[in-house]
Structure formats: C-alpha cells, structure tokens
Design an enzyme around this catalytic site. Sequence first.
Site, mmCIF file in Angstrom:
data_model
loop_
_atom_site.group_PDB
_atom_site.id
_atom_site.type_symbol
_atom_site.label_atom_id
_atom_site.label_comp_id
_atom_site.label_asym_id
_atom_site.label_seq_id
_atom_site.Cartn_x
_atom_site.Cartn_y
_atom_site.Cartn_z
ATOM 1 N N TYR A 179 -31.311 -48.985 -19.033
ATOM 2 C CA TYR A 179 -32.671 -49.286 -18.608
ATOM 3 C C TYR A 179 -32.954 -50.772 -18.672
ATOM 4 O O TYR A 179 -32.270 -51.536 -19.346
ATOM 5 C CB TYR A 179 -33.685 -48.558 -19.507
ATOM 6 C CG TYR A 179 -33.655 -49.069 -20.932
ATOM 7 C CD1 TYR A 179 -34.469 -50.119 -21.326
ATOM 8 C CD2 TYR A 179 -32.767 -48.543 -21.863
ATOM 9 C CE1 TYR A 179 -34.411 -50.622 -22.615
ATOM 10 C CE2 TYR A 179 -32.709 -49.035 -23.148
ATOM 11 C CZ TYR A 179 -33.527 -50.075 -23.519
ATOM 12 O OH TYR A 179 -33.459 -50.572 -24.787
ATOM 13 N N PHE B 166 -38.811 -57.358 -21.289
ATOM 14 C CA PHE B 166 -38.881 -57.378 -22.747
ATOM 15 C C PHE B 166 -37.691 -56.699 -23.395
ATOM 16 O O PHE B 166 -37.459 -56.867 -24.584
ATOM 17 C CB PHE B 166 -40.188 -56.753 -23.260
ATOM 18 C CG PHE B 166 -40.363 -55.294 -22.929
ATOM 19 C CD1 PHE B 166 -39.801 -54.308 -23.711
ATOM 20 C CD2 PHE B 166 -41.098 -54.920 -21.819
ATOM 21 C CE1 PHE B 166 -39.960 -52.974 -23.409
ATOM 22 C CE2 PHE B 166 -41.268 -53.584 -21.508
ATOM 23 C CZ PHE B 166 -40.696 -52.611 -22.297
ATOM 24 N N ASP B 167 -36.912 -55.940 -22.629
ATOM 25 C CA ASP B 167 -35.740 -55.268 -23.200
ATOM 26 C C ASP B 167 -34.849 -54.775 -22.074
ATOM 27 O O ASP B 167 -35.335 -54.442 -20.982
ATOM 28 C CB ASP B 167 -36.170 -54.094 -24.075
ATOM 29 C CG ASP B 167 -35.029 -53.509 -24.901
ATOM 30 O OD1 ASP B 167 -33.975 -54.169 -25.024
ATOM 31 O OD2 ASP B 167 -35.187 -52.403 -25.416
ATOM 32 N N ILE C 138 -40.782 -43.416 -27.206
ATOM 33 C CA ILE C 138 -42.166 -43.308 -26.770
ATOM 34 C C ILE C 138 -42.324 -42.068 -25.884
ATOM 35 O O ILE C 138 -41.380 -41.629 -25.226
ATOM 36 C CB ILE C 138 -42.638 -44.581 -26.039
ATOM 37 C CG1 ILE C 138 -41.779 -44.873 -24.814
ATOM 38 C CG2 ILE C 138 -42.708 -45.763 -27.002
ATOM 39 C CD1 ILE C 138 -42.267 -46.032 -23.968
ATOM 40 N N TYR D 210 -46.906 -47.759 -26.370
ATOM 41 C CA TYR D 210 -47.193 -48.218 -27.729
ATOM 42 C C TYR D 210 -48.682 -48.241 -28.049
ATOM 43 O O TYR D 210 -49.068 -48.647 -29.142
ATOM 44 C CB TYR D 210 -46.559 -49.591 -27.961
ATOM 45 C CG TYR D 210 -45.051 -49.519 -27.930
ATOM 46 C CD1 TYR D 210 -44.349 -48.998 -29.004
ATOM 47 C CD2 TYR D 210 -44.339 -49.927 -26.811
ATOM 48 C CE1 TYR D 210 -42.966 -48.904 -28.976
ATOM 49 C CE2 TYR D 210 -42.954 -49.841 -26.773
ATOM 50 C CZ TYR D 210 -42.277 -49.331 -27.847
ATOM 51 O OH TYR D 210 -40.921 -49.236 -27.820
ATOM 52 N N PHE E 133 -40.276 -49.359 -16.384
ATOM 53 C CA PHE E 133 -38.850 -49.233 -16.667
ATOM 54 C C PHE E 133 -38.107 -48.840 -15.402
ATOM 55 O O PHE E 133 -38.586 -48.011 -14.620
ATOM 56 C CB PHE E 133 -38.577 -48.135 -17.708
ATOM 57 C CG PHE E 133 -38.958 -48.503 -19.100
ATOM 58 C CD1 PHE E 133 -38.067 -49.188 -19.920
ATOM 59 C CD2 PHE E 133 -40.193 -48.160 -19.607
ATOM 60 C CE1 PHE E 133 -38.419 -49.523 -21.213
ATOM 61 C CE2 PHE E 133 -40.555 -48.480 -20.895
ATOM 62 C CZ PHE E 133 -39.662 -49.164 -21.708
#
Length: 145
Positions: free
Chosen positions: A27, A39-40, A59, A85, A101
């Site tokens: 991802y 962010f990731d 999540i 979140y 995502f």
Amino acid sequence: MIGIVSKLIRQGTGKQALKGNLVTVHYTGKLNNNEGKKFDSSRDRNTPFSFILGNGQVIKGWDEGILNKKEGDLVELTIPPEFGYGDRGVGPIPPKSTLYFEAVKVGDGSVEGYHKGHHQSLKYSTSIPIDENSWMVNSFNVVLH
C-alpha cells in the site's frame, strides 16, 4: 457519517479475503489535507503488510476496505476520519484526516484453518508513524493452537 469508498482499479483473480483470514497487502497512504502528501508506504520499504482481517488489528477502514477483495486486486480506498484515526493524530497524520490508500492484495491465508493440535506461529510487524522521519516498529509473534 459517510463510510469508506473503495474503487477497484484492477481486478485480481486470486482468493477472496474473508473475515478471519490473514491477508497481505502492499500500500501507499496519502493525506487529503496536505496535497496528497505520502505518510506511509509498504512499497518504499519493499515489505508488504500482513494482518488478520476483521480482528481490529488495523484501522476500521482497512478491515472494511480489504474485505472481499481478491489476490491481485488493486483498489483505491478513501477512508474518512471515523474509519481512520478519528480525533487523534498519529505521527504525521493530523486529527480528523481523511486518508487515501492505493492497496493491492498480494496474499491470503486462513487463520481459522488452524485447529486444536496444530500450532502455527505468525510473525507480525507494524509500523506506526511518529513524525515525518520516524517510525515505531512493533514486531510480535502470535501462536495459534
């Protein structure tokens, strides 16, 4: 409250992800409120991420967004704060962020397939962003009896 939005980009042909399955995904996660700032990404680490689907290890947007996807499916998930979140910020992710995502399901395995007398040890690693340059990595083993 609006739920998650899942857009199928490419159809896979493998096994369908069901609740209780161990699923593996690659991802890339981006923020909507920072002009799509990444962010990731498991791709950047060249390490796909595995979790037990529907078990609350991720999540809620992931548990719902990956459910019923097939191996090889490429999906775009739009996850509102209520399924991400929420009111709390995590590392570079501000509170009340909608998350985007791009995820591809690359593997599957049934956890429910392990019955009494059979022992299976699964190793999990999770990465939690602390800030733009730091990650907290947790690794743990789960032994199924």
